[in-house]
Scaffold this motif. Sequence first.
Motif, PDB file in Angstrom:
ATOM      1  N   MET A 157      57.559 114.122 -35.729  1.00 47.75           N
ATOM      2  CA  MET A 157      57.224 115.085 -36.650  1.00 47.75           C
ATOM      3  C   MET A 157      58.069 115.301 -37.974  1.00 47.75           C
ATOM      4  SD  MET A 157      54.710 117.679 -37.403  1.00 47.75           S
ATOM      5  CE  MET A 157      54.635 119.093 -38.336  1.00 47.75           C
ATOM      6  N   GLY A 158      59.558 114.957 -37.423  1.00 44.97           N
ATOM      7  CA  GLY A 158      60.702 114.939 -38.372  1.00 44.97           C
ATOM      8  C   GLY A 158      60.628 113.726 -39.247  1.00 44.97           C
ATOM      9  N   ARG A 159      60.139 112.782 -38.722  1.00 47.29           N
ATOM     10  CA  ARG A 159      60.239 111.521 -39.363  1.00 47.29           C
ATOM     11  C   ARG A 159      59.137 111.734 -40.440  1.00 47.29           C
ATOM     12  NH1 ARG A 159      61.234 105.732 -37.280  1.00 47.29           N
ATOM     13  NH2 ARG A 159      60.530 104.394 -39.151  1.00 47.29           N
ATOM     14  N   ALA A 160      58.122 112.134 -40.217  1.00 51.30           N
ATOM     15  CA  ALA A 160      57.021 112.249 -40.960  1.00 51.30           C
ATOM     16  C   ALA A 160      57.287 113.102 -42.351  1.00 51.30           C
ATOM     17  CB  ALA A 160      55.565 112.749 -40.377  1.00 51.30           C
ATOM     18  N   MET A 188      60.609 113.497 -43.475  1.00 48.81           N
ATOM     19  CA  MET A 188      61.410 112.624 -44.252  1.00 48.81           C
ATOM     20  C   MET A 188      60.591 111.646 -44.992  1.00 48.81           C
ATOM     21  SD  MET A 188      64.684 112.268 -41.833  1.00 48.81           S
ATOM     22  CE  MET A 188      65.372 110.997 -42.811  1.00 48.81           C
ATOM     23  N   ILE A 189      59.542 111.138 -44.633  1.00 53.05           N
ATOM     24  CA  ILE A 189      58.844 109.949 -45.307  1.00 53.05           C
ATOM     25  C   ILE A 189      58.131 110.637 -46.514  1.00 53.05           C
ATOM     26  CG2 ILE A 189      56.717 108.484 -45.209  1.00 53.05           C
ATOM     27  CD1 ILE A 189      57.725 107.597 -42.241  1.00 53.05           C
ATOM     28  N   ILE A 190      57.508 111.975 -46.193  1.00 53.71           N
ATOM     29  CA  ILE A 190      56.709 112.623 -47.202  1.00 53.71           C
ATOM     30  C   ILE A 190      57.794 113.059 -48.266  1.00 53.71           C
ATOM     31  CG2 ILE A 190      55.684 114.730 -47.543  1.00 53.71           C
ATOM     32  CD1 ILE A 190      54.154 114.486 -45.025  1.00 53.71           C
ATOM     33  N   GLY A 191      58.970 113.511 -48.042  1.00 50.64           N
ATOM     34  CA  GLY A 191      59.842 113.895 -48.692  1.00 50.64           C
ATOM     35  C   GLY A 191      60.451 112.679 -49.850  1.00 50.64           C
TER      36      GLY A 191
END
Length: 151
Positions: free
Chosen positions: A1-4, A6-9
């Motif tokens: 979830m943290g990676r998602a 970061m990608i959205i950010g």
Amino acid sequence: MGRAIMIIGAGALAVGVIIYALIGCAQSQRYDVRSLPKWAWMLVILLLPVVGAVLWLLFGRPRADEAVREAQRGRGPDDDPQFLRNLEERRRQQEQARRLQDWENELKRTGRAPGARPVVDEPLDPMDPRYGGTDGTPPDPQDPAPGAPEK
């Protein structure tokens, strides 16, 4: 979830940079744009979204010091109230000096101030009948004035 997140950010940041670059390019003056024409920068930003936006920010947008220099540029002399007051004062002084010069010239030329009425009692011309004759001799006080009824 943290990676998602970061990608959205990162995606939101990329979209923000692209929109910022497009708006900046569209609002810049045509002759202030550096390196390429304005239309070419718009194409670069649209066709190479992130890279084009970064290139625009580094090499295309007008320099900040040019905008500051243009904003700090002084007003024209016709916008400065002190200059306009000085100009009006100088014009008044020149007009006053011109009037004085005209007055002095008229005084020298005619021997009387401009607008002064000429002395009516003295004849203007030696051939004037008030002198007596056509030869310029003064009239005889016993003679009646020319055109006066005889007694």
